[in-house]
Enzyme design. Structure first.
Site, PDB file in Angstrom:
ATOM      1  N   GLU A   1      17.846  63.195  41.802  1.00 32.58           N
ATOM      2  CA  GLU A   1      17.514  63.178  40.388  1.00 32.58           C
ATOM      3  C   GLU A   1      18.720  63.497  39.518  1.00 32.58           C
ATOM      4  O   GLU A   1      18.922  62.889  38.475  1.00 32.58           O
ATOM      5  CB  GLU A   1      16.389  64.201  40.141  1.00 32.58           C
ATOM      6  CG  GLU A   1      16.042  64.441  38.692  1.00 32.58           C
ATOM      7  CD  GLU A   1      15.380  63.237  38.036  1.00 32.58           C
ATOM      8  OE1 GLU A   1      15.048  62.299  38.766  1.00 32.58           O
ATOM      9  OE2 GLU A   1      15.221  63.253  36.800  1.00 32.58           O
ATOM     10  N   ASP A   2      19.541  64.420  39.953  1.00 34.63           N
ATOM     11  CA  ASP A   2      20.532  65.011  39.044  1.00 34.63           C
ATOM     12  C   ASP A   2      21.980  64.748  39.385  1.00 34.63           C
ATOM     13  O   ASP A   2      22.862  65.196  38.672  1.00 34.63           O
ATOM     14  CB  ASP A   2      20.346  66.537  39.021  1.00 34.63           C
ATOM     15  CG  ASP A   2      19.008  66.928  38.443  1.00 34.63           C
ATOM     16  OD1 ASP A   2      18.509  66.178  37.600  1.00 34.63           O
ATOM     17  OD2 ASP A   2      18.461  67.963  38.841  1.00 34.63           O
TER      18      ASP A   2
END
Ligand code: MN
Length: 734
Positions: A129-130
């Site tokens: 996600e990051d």
């Protein structure tokens, strides 16, 4: 960065009240909190170029899974290195390196005994996600199973803190994601760390996150049997949503911790007893968490808690059979409170939980609750489904994906093939395999979470356990009477729930002990209001048939059967010679409901029943909720000023340890309050414990509180309470 990661990792303000008292209280559950802190402190740099934090994680994991091979350990190291390097430069709001978050989450899971695949995925759960890391890369380096779990958690995180965080939306979005209990485990641990570090967020955001936690994550933790996570989440939510009550409860716990703990003394004498009997056992005082203390307070109607109420004794032994040996010693050398005995080993809870529960009084009359379980049962009680390892491994020829997780079948071997594996988990795993798509699976799970499940009730005869009966959640004693006795259920004239006389309409809870009092002459029959209490088809059909057959017998609302046949707890408080309450329904007769015996200033609600009479129930009475839910229009009711001739009637029960002159002292205490006794009943003593019931006439409803205080101060009396409906704030503790 996902909104999830914006959650601040700063020093949790929520934590402030805990440490001093908790240190003194000694044993905590699994001390997840301390481990989390260790991870944060050991964030960077160690010997061999490997940070201390990952070494600590590996140590914890090896402790739980001695069989975890070098290959599995190496994978954990690689996952940590990838997570650390890809998150490098990212910080949480607190300024701490971002890696502290996945590390803390993974430590929580490791301590609960999660297997290597779950831990690997947990370390990587925020990378896709990051950071620059892709799902393909995770799959290439760590295999399909890890990638599958990371993908599931990534999708959940997008949902969780998105624009619409309503529980329903959350659940619907869950549908689109992982159909694997391990995704849920990671999600729970992730939420726990985020809740711990919620302190400095805006209050409204704290409240929103706390509510979703309360509505979705805590029921999920309960379902998955992860008691260690559930208790801590409950306290964190309590602190956010009810700060004042939380502070009050914490203050009570602190005050208790400052004094010598009477449970420690009971624990000492129990250790001596077990040593003498040659039973190897660990005896510990297990403090209740704040929410549990708060529930107990509510259950006692605000009465003061005693020193033994702040915890329970936890006895851990090696073998199943030892549990019963411990129980034998307990019940021989102490005075058991027989109503508190429950055997969750013979009949495990839906979420795998197994233990013996009992309560004993020592020679000073102090009542201590005791849990007895094996070490294996303890792990399952704390970690639930996480202790089971790979949910696919037991039922399928090969685990999904690479499946090189040698540790999954390690320390917890035997649990998965446990023939007592309860219906809920079996169903869950079955759905996982059989569901044509994730949507079907999650719909079923969601319904199951919302709907509540089957309950197990232990039936007894005169104190001896005689069997169990399974009922749908929400079932009442009426349902149980027909489930146990079939058509002879008509002859049920009273019940004891957990040893206490209770109205037939009482809703039963998982693990309740029930004694059905039957009219052996079988001359009695059901009241019409039994239909209000029955939810099972078997009971409803039998009652309806009987009422059709014998309409004359139930022509009068007030006289389903002669008063003599009625157990005293269900005693009729009416009809009073004049109305005691008024309603704006013209010409309506008013009568106080038998099931909850309302007394001013109880909050009350009226319902028009047969013949136009308005029945007045306490607002907290389950009947009120049920009538409202059934679409029955509530009618406003007001208490009249002044007292009716003859006063108000109320039934008060006193539980006491049997001793000479107890009856005389109790009646004297009542008389000293200038209160008349209409009828009294004394149950024959069971194991030195007696139950007295007094139906009294109160000159003034305000006299009730003083009366109960006076009765409670009589030596030997350990509980005084009104005959009451099953309470909404039911203690769901184990
Ligand atoms: Mn996270």
């Amino acid at each position: 960065m996902s909104a999830d990661n914006a959650v601040n990792a700063g020093r949790p303000a929520l934590d402030a009240g805990r440490t001093a008292a908790d240190r003194k209280r000694g044993l905590r559950r699994l001390d997840l909190r301390l481990l989390g802190r260790a991870a944060l402190l050991g964030g960077s740099g160690g010997r061999d170029g490997l940070p201390d934090a990952i070494e600590h994680l590996i140590k914890v994991h090896r402790g739980r899974h001695p069989a975890a091979g070098p290959e599995a350990i190496e994978r954990l190291r690689r996952a940590y290195v990838l997570a650390e390097s890809s998150h490098r430069g990212q910080t949480r709001k607190s300024g701490e390196p971002f890696i502290t978050h996945p590390l803390a989450v993974t430590l929580i899971l490791a301590e609960l005994g999660a297997e290597t695949t779950t831990l690997t995925a947990s370390l990587l759960h925020d990378t896709v996600e990051d950071t620059e890391v892709t799902l393909d890369q995770v799959e290439q380096e760590f295999g399909k199973a890890v990638a599958y779990l990371v993908d599931g958690v990534t999708k959940l995180e997008k949902v969780d803190y998105g624009a619409a965080a309503e529980p329903e939306t959350f659940r619907k979005m869950l549908v689109a994601t992982g159909s694997d209990v391990r995704v849920m485990s990671i999600k729970l641990a992730d939420r726990l760390h985020n809740m711990r570090t919620l302190g400095v967020m805006r209050p409204e955001k704290q409240a929103r996150i706390a509510k979703v936690t309360r509505d979705v994550l805590i029921p999920l933790a309960e379902r998955l049997g992860v008691q260690a996570l559930k208790s801590e989440l409950e306290d964190l939510v309590f602190a956010v949503l009810h700060p004042e009550e939380h502070a009050r409860t914490r203050a009570m716990i602190e005050a208790h911790a400052a004094a010598p703990d009477p449970l420690a003394a009971v624990a000492d004498s129990l250790r001596a007893v077990l040593r003498e009997a040659g039973i190897g056992a660990e005896v510990a005082v297990r403090p209740r968490h704040a929410v549990s203390v708060h529930r107990l307070l509510l259950k006692r109607g605000g009465a003061q808690l005693g020193g033994c109420d702040f915890g329970r004794l936890l006895v851990r032994v090696g073998e199943d059979a030892d549990c019963y040996a411990v129980l034998g010693e307990l019940h021989t050398c102490f005075t058991p409170v027989i109503a508190e005995f429950k055997d969750f080993i013979a009949a495990p809870k839906f979420n795998l939980y197994q233990s013996l529960h009992t309560a004993v009084a020592d020679e000073q009359g102090r009542i201590a609750e005791v849990l007895v379980r094996t070490h294996r049962m303890h792990r399952v009680a704390e970690a639930g489904v996480i202790a089971l390892g790979d949910p696919h491994a037991g039922a399928e020829a090969a685990p999904p994906g690479d499946g090189d997780d040698s540790s999954a079948a390690g320390a917890e071997g035997g649990v998965r093939v446990d023939p007592t594996q309860p219906g809920w988990l079996a169903r869950l795993l079955e759905w996982q395999r059989a569901a044509p798509d994730a949507d079907t699976f999650w719909t079923a799970l969601r319904d199951d979470l919302a709907q509540d499940r089957e309950i197990t009730v232990f039936t007894t005869q005169g104190g001896d356990a005689s069997g169990t009966v399974r009922l749908p959640a929400g079932a009442s004693c009426v349902d149980a009477a027909y489930a146990v006795h079939g058509g002879f259920g008509h002859a049920c004239v009273g019940v004891r729930v957990n040893g206490r006389l209770a109205p037939l309409g009482t809703r039963l809870r998982d693990g309740d002990t029930l004694q059905l009092l039957m009219d052996e002459s079988a001359t009695s029959g059901p009241d019409r209001d039994w239909l209000e209490h029955a939810i099972t088809p078997a009971a409803r059909i039998a009652i309806t048939r009987w009422l059709t057959q014998y309409p004359a017998a139930t022509g009068q609302e007030q006289t389903g059967r002669s008063p003599a046949q009625r157990p005293v707890a269900a005693a009729d408080s009416g009809p009073a010679p004049e109305p005691v309450a008024v309603t704006d329904v013209p010409d309506a007769a008013v009568r106080l409901a038998r099931c909850c015996t309302p007394v001013p200033p109880d909050l009350v609600t009226g319902f028009v029943i047969r013949g136009g009479t308005v029945a007045v129930h306490r607002t907290e009475c389950p009947t009120t909720a049920r009538m409202t839910a059934a679409g029955r229009e509530p009618v406003p009711v007001l208490w009249r000023d002044g007292s009716p001739a003859g006063g108000y009637r109320a039934t008060v029960l006193a539980e006491a340890l049997s001793r000479p002159r107890l009856l005389a002292d109790l009646t004297e205490a009542i008389a000293a309050q200038d209160i008349g006794i209409v009828s009294a009943a004394v149950e024959p003593p069971q194991e030195h414990r007696v139950l007295h019931s007094y139906t009294v006439e109160l000159p003034d409803p305000r006299a009730l509180g003083a009366l109960m205080r006076a009765m409670r101060s009589v030596p030997g009396v350990y509980d005084v309470y009104r005959a009451r409906p099953a309470a909404a704030w039911a203690d769901r503790d184990r």
